[in-house]
Design a protein around this motif. Structure first.
Motif, short mmCIF file in Angstrom:
data_model
loop_
_atom_site.label_atom_id
_atom_site.label_comp_id
_atom_site.label_asym_id
_atom_site.label_seq_id
_atom_site.Cartn_x
_atom_site.Cartn_y
_atom_site.Cartn_z
N PHE A 198 0.86 -1.19 0.00
CA PHE A 198 0.00 0.00 0.00
C PHE A 198 0.89 1.23 0.00
N LEU A 199 0.50 2.24 -0.79
CA LEU A 199 1.20 3.52 -0.81
C LEU A 199 0.18 4.66 -0.79
N THR A 200 0.47 5.72 -0.04
CA THR A 200 -0.26 6.98 -0.23
C THR A 200 0.78 8.08 -0.34
N SER A 201 0.63 8.93 -1.34
CA SER A 201 1.64 9.93 -1.64
C SER A 201 1.06 11.33 -1.62
N ASP A 202 1.57 12.16 -0.72
CA ASP A 202 1.20 13.58 -0.64
C ASP A 202 -0.31 13.78 -0.61
N CYS A 203 -1.02 12.77 -0.16
CA CYS A 203 -2.49 12.83 -0.08
C CYS A 203 -3.12 13.18 -1.43
N GLU A 204 -2.48 12.76 -2.50
CA GLU A 204 -3.00 13.01 -3.84
C GLU A 204 -3.27 11.72 -4.61
N GLN A 205 -2.41 10.74 -4.42
CA GLN A 205 -2.60 9.48 -5.13
C GLN A 205 -2.20 8.33 -4.22
N SER A 206 -2.76 7.17 -4.50
CA SER A 206 -2.48 6.00 -3.68
C SER A 206 -2.45 4.75 -4.54
N PHE A 207 -2.00 3.68 -3.92
CA PHE A 207 -1.73 2.45 -4.67
C PHE A 207 -1.98 1.27 -3.75
N LEU A 208 -2.75 0.30 -4.20
CA LEU A 208 -3.01 -0.92 -3.43
C LEU A 208 -2.79 -2.12 -4.33
N LYS A 225 -6.15 8.01 -8.20
CA LYS A 225 -5.78 9.42 -8.37
C LYS A 225 -6.98 10.25 -7.92
N ASN A 226 -7.05 10.48 -6.60
CA ASN A 226 -8.17 11.20 -6.03
C ASN A 226 -7.84 11.57 -4.59
N VAL A 227 -8.04 12.84 -4.24
CA VAL A 227 -7.68 13.32 -2.91
C VAL A 227 -8.50 12.61 -1.83
N TYR A 228 -9.80 12.47 -2.05
CA TYR A 228 -10.67 11.96 -0.99
C TYR A 228 -10.51 10.47 -0.78
N LEU A 229 -10.45 9.70 -1.87
CA LEU A 229 -10.24 8.26 -1.72
C LEU A 229 -8.85 7.97 -1.15
N THR A 230 -7.87 8.75 -1.60
CA THR A 230 -6.53 8.61 -1.04
C THR A 230 -6.54 8.96 0.44
N GLY A 231 -7.36 9.96 0.80
CA GLY A 231 -7.46 10.35 2.20
C GLY A 231 -7.98 9.22 3.07
N SER A 267 1.93 12.95 13.32
CA SER A 267 1.03 14.10 13.19
C SER A 267 1.27 14.97 11.96
N PRO A 268 2.52 15.27 11.59
CA PRO A 268 2.71 16.15 10.41
C PRO A 268 2.02 15.65 9.15
N SER A 269 2.04 14.35 8.90
CA SER A 269 1.39 13.83 7.70
C SER A 269 -0.12 14.00 7.78
N MET A 270 -0.70 13.86 8.97
CA MET A 270 -2.13 14.01 9.13
C MET A 270 -2.54 15.46 8.93
N GLN A 271 -1.75 16.37 9.47
CA GLN A 271 -2.03 17.79 9.28
C GLN A 271 -1.94 18.17 7.81
N PHE A 272 -0.94 17.60 7.13
CA PHE A 272 -0.77 17.87 5.70
C PHE A 272 -1.99 17.39 4.93
N TYR A 273 -2.48 16.21 5.29
CA TYR A 273 -3.64 15.66 4.60
C TYR A 273 -4.87 16.54 4.79
N MET A 274 -5.13 16.99 6.01
CA MET A 274 -6.32 17.82 6.27
C MET A 274 -6.25 19.14 5.51
N GLU A 275 -5.05 19.70 5.43
CA GLU A 275 -4.88 20.94 4.66
C GLU A 275 -5.12 20.69 3.18
#
Length: 292
Positions: A198-208, A225-231, A267-275
């Motif tokens: 599993f990968l999630t990158s910059d809260c923009e894209q993910s891979f399973l 390739k979707n912010v919300y599904l990647t979230g 925490s930094p990654s979670m804050q980045f995702y919410m922003e």
């Protein structure tokens, strides 16, 4: 074995008969067209037509110094070198021409990938394009393939932080590679018939992906390739890593004060995702939130 050889030669651009002739010439160098016809039980017309085609494709050479022409197969290293050069040239041409017309914006979606090689290449592409936060949950097989690319990305991008949950004894002294080891490695590896990545990158894209063992294929791979599904996936991996960290710390008898201080490392990654998600809300709502 011969079926594998035959199909591999056909994949290089030969017809079935041309591939059979090339195999026979490797076994019987210097044979005549008549001899090949008799050996294969094929009409001389078809054999000579295929021999001419093989000559034009650079797979055989003709010796016509005697009464009857004789043929030999060109060495595979010469053929492969020529084919590779031609492929590289064609790819360069395609890249150049595509750059004139290509729209590089990728439409949001959930894309299925059908084979092992393309799955790994997509995972590596995601790693290479990560700039801020990359979360990775990987079984040993896939990890052994992508780990050099994770390290290369860290060395080339000082702002990149990678969180890795692994199922072996992977270690690293790189300050931006945060490793969490699954506490139940043996159980996990015996329980699953496949190997997860599993990968999630910059809260923009993910891979399973679930790979078959020993790099023999895939059960299923999707690229998102979707912010919300990647979230959603980001939150899932985040929560699992945090729970694993807490479990490992408690099991090791780490004092509560240290556990509470250390658990913030995600925490930094979670804050980045919410922003990232809030910015996307603003974008699709015209620049401001609207209350009902």
């Amino acid at each position: 074995m011969e079926n594998t050889l035959l199909s591999s030669l056909i994949s290089l651009g030969l017809t079935n008969m041309e591939a059979e002739i090339y195999i026979n010439l490797n076994q019987n160098p210097g044979i005549t067209g008549y001899g090949i016809s008799k050996l294969m039980g094929k009409s001389r017309t078809n054999i000579y037509s295929s021999l001419e085609s093989l000559k034009n494709k650079g797979f055989i050479l003709e010796n016509n110094t005697g009464k009857n022409s004789e043929y030999i197969a060109v060495e595979l290293n010469i053929i492969s070198s020529r084919i590779k050069k031609q492929i590289d040239k064609n790819i360069d041409t395609v890249k150049l021409e595509l750059s004139k017309i290509q729209n590089n914006e990728i439409k949001d979606g959930v894309y299925q990938i059908q084979n092992y090689e393309d799955s790994i290449l997509r995972a590596i592409e995601i790693i290479n394009n990560s700039n801020n936060f990359l979360m990775v949950d990987s079984f040993p097989g896939p990890l052994s393939v992508i780990l050099p690319f994770l390290k290369e990305a860290l060395n080339s991008k000082p702002n990149l932080i990678i969180y890795l949950k692994c199922y072996d004894k992977t270690t690293s002294d790189h300050k931006n590679l945060k490793i969490i080891t699954a506490p139940d490695i043996d159980f996990q590896l015996k329980k699953w018939q496949g190997e997860w990545l599993f990968l999630t990158s910059d809260c923009e894209q993910s891979f399973l992906s679930c790979f078959k063992q020993n790099q023999k294929g895939i059960f299923h791979t999707i690229w998102i390739k979707n912010v919300y599904l990647t979230g959603v996936l980001h939150n899932g991996i985040y929560s699992e890593m945090q729970a694993t960290y807490l479990y490992n710390s408690i099991l090791a008898g780490v004092p509560h004060s240290e556990i509470l201080a250390g658990v913030k490392f995600l925490s930094p990654s979670m804050q980045f995702y919410m922003e990232k998600e809030n910015n996307n809300f603003l974008k699709i709502s015209g620049g401001e939130f609207h209350e009902k």
